[in-house]
Design a protein around this motif. Sequence first.
Motif, PDB file in Angstrom:
ATOM      1  N   ALA A 295      16.203  -3.266   8.469  1.00  0.00           N
ATOM      2  CA  ALA A 295      16.492  -2.524   9.553  1.00  0.00           C
ATOM      3  C   ALA A 295      18.056  -1.807   9.590  1.00  0.00           C
ATOM      4  O   ALA A 295      18.399  -0.645   9.953  1.00  0.00           O
ATOM      5  CB  ALA A 295      15.786  -3.174  10.991  1.00  0.00           C
ATOM      6  N   ALA A 296      18.921  -2.608   9.432  1.00  0.00           N
ATOM      7  CA  ALA A 296      19.896  -2.388   9.362  1.00  0.00           C
ATOM      8  C   ALA A 296      20.869  -1.308   8.506  1.00  0.00           C
ATOM      9  O   ALA A 296      21.513  -0.435   8.721  1.00  0.00           O
ATOM     10  CB  ALA A 296      21.200  -3.343  10.075  1.00  0.00           C
ATOM     11  N   CYS A 297      19.773  -1.241   7.591  1.00  0.00           N
ATOM     12  CA  CYS A 297      20.292  -0.408   6.715  1.00  0.00           C
ATOM     13  C   CYS A 297      20.725   0.829   6.024  1.00  0.00           C
ATOM     14  O   CYS A 297      20.618   1.251   4.491  1.00  0.00           O
ATOM     15  CB  CYS A 297      20.274  -2.032   5.168  1.00  0.00           C
ATOM     16  N   PHE A 298      19.158   1.149   7.037  1.00  0.00           N
ATOM     17  CA  PHE A 298      18.093   2.167   6.261  1.00  0.00           C
ATOM     18  C   PHE A 298      18.543   3.903   7.100  1.00  0.00           C
ATOM     19  O   PHE A 298      18.394   3.053   8.395  1.00  0.00           O
ATOM     20  CB  PHE A 298      16.854   2.769   5.790  1.00  0.00           C
ATOM     21  N   ASN A 299      18.264   4.786   6.907  1.00  0.00           N
ATOM     22  CA  ASN A 299      18.158   6.263   7.843  1.00  0.00           C
ATOM     23  C   ASN A 299      19.117   6.014   8.781  1.00  0.00           C
ATOM     24  O   ASN A 299      18.638   6.309  10.339  1.00  0.00           O
ATOM     25  CB  ASN A 299      16.327   6.106   8.282  1.00  0.00           C
ATOM     26  N   GLY A 300      20.252   5.489   9.415  1.00  0.00           N
ATOM     27  CA  GLY A 300      21.394   5.582   9.956  1.00  0.00           C
ATOM     28  C   GLY A 300      20.689   5.033  11.244  1.00  0.00           C
ATOM     29  O   GLY A 300      21.425   5.275  12.092  1.00  0.00           O
ATOM     30  N   ASN A 301      19.879   3.692  11.072  1.00  0.00           N
ATOM     31  CA  ASN A 301      19.424   2.656  12.191  1.00  0.00           C
ATOM     32  C   ASN A 301      20.424   2.025  12.813  1.00  0.00           C
ATOM     33  O   ASN A 301      19.889   1.910  13.093  1.00  0.00           O
ATOM     34  CB  ASN A 301      18.382   1.985  11.420  1.00  0.00           C
ATOM     35  N   MET A 302      21.670   1.654  12.316  1.00  0.00           N
ATOM     36  CA  MET A 302      22.561   0.959  12.648  1.00  0.00           C
ATOM     37  C   MET A 302      23.066   2.003  13.322  1.00  0.00           C
ATOM     38  O   MET A 302      23.659   1.441  15.002  1.00  0.00           O
ATOM     39  CB  MET A 302      23.674   0.096  11.102  1.00  0.00           C
TER      40      MET A 302
ATOM     41  N   GLU B  69       0.671  -1.017  -0.045  1.00  0.00           N
ATOM     42  CA  GLU B  69      -0.096  -0.246  -0.039  1.00  0.00           C
ATOM     43  C   GLU B  69       1.055   1.104  -0.432  1.00  0.00           C
ATOM     44  O   GLU B  69       0.364   2.359  -0.963  1.00  0.00           O
ATOM     45  CB  GLU B  69      -1.175  -0.099   1.107  1.00  0.00           C
ATOM     46  N   GLU B  70       2.095   1.423   0.739  1.00  0.00           N
ATOM     47  CA  GLU B  70       2.915   2.289   0.959  1.00  0.00           C
ATOM     48  C   GLU B  70       4.277   2.138  -0.120  1.00  0.00           C
ATOM     49  O   GLU B  70       4.839   3.714  -0.149  1.00  0.00           O
ATOM     50  CB  GLU B  70       3.048   2.779   2.411  1.00  0.00           C
ATOM     51  N   GLY B  71       4.873   1.177  -0.027  1.00  0.00           N
ATOM     52  CA  GLY B  71       6.090   1.464  -0.653  1.00  0.00           C
ATOM     53  C   GLY B  71       7.429   0.974  -0.013  1.00  0.00           C
ATOM     54  O   GLY B  71       7.032   1.290   1.428  1.00  0.00           O
ATOM     55  N   GLU B  72       7.989   0.424  -0.256  1.00  0.00           N
ATOM     56  CA  GLU B  72       9.239  -0.052   0.287  1.00  0.00           C
ATOM     57  C   GLU B  72       9.629   2.407   1.011  1.00  0.00           C
ATOM     58  O   GLU B  72      10.361   1.784   2.408  1.00  0.00           O
ATOM     59  CB  GLU B  72      10.382  -0.094  -0.352  1.00  0.00           C
ATOM     60  N   GLU B  73      10.190   2.760   0.422  1.00  0.00           N
ATOM     61  CA  GLU B  73      10.161   4.201   1.157  1.00  0.00           C
ATOM     62  C   GLU B  73       9.469   4.503   2.546  1.00  0.00           C
ATOM     63  O   GLU B  73       9.798   5.610   3.778  1.00  0.00           O
ATOM     64  CB  GLU B  73       9.859   5.302  -0.263  1.00  0.00           C
ATOM     65  N   LYS B  74       8.099   4.533   2.079  1.00  0.00           N
ATOM     66  CA  LYS B  74       6.924   5.003   3.484  1.00  0.00           C
ATOM     67  C   LYS B  74       7.263   3.821   5.057  1.00  0.00           C
ATOM     68  O   LYS B  74       7.472   3.927   5.689  1.00  0.00           O
ATOM     69  CB  LYS B  74       6.185   4.673   2.914  1.00  0.00           C
TER      70      LYS B  74
END
Length: 151
Positions: A81-88, A49-54
Amino acid sequence: MKYFLVGYMACGKTRMGREMAVEKGMRFIDLDAYIADRERRSIPEIFAEEGEEKFRKLETRYLHEVCELYESFVMSTGGGAACFNGNMEYMNECGHTIFLDTPVDTIAERLIRGKHKRPIVSKLSDEEIRRFVSRHLGERRVYYEKAKEKR
């Protein structure tokens, strides 16, 4: 203390996380289950419904929410989760990260056996799953390797 288990899908994060939480007498949180509960829809539904980015934005938001809500826990994160938005980096700042370094062949076999449960690989042939895992794990390894510990 906060423990974060990171690694590719089907590497054993949830099973190991549950065991570790019992052993340490701590709360266990599966980040994907937490997201699904808060959003009142499944992860595949969110992706569709939202896509990966959302989804990745929601994942980061709820990762931060859990870290603010609870002082100690064991968390199994989603494979990306570890690979996006500085999460790691964030998880490393908040607690102890553990990379479950499971061999490609083991992950592929688990996904082949349970592909009906994983929409991302459900329509792939066994050989396509092997190639998919090898390619994605290769791309994501650089993030997983930032964990404080490898098992």
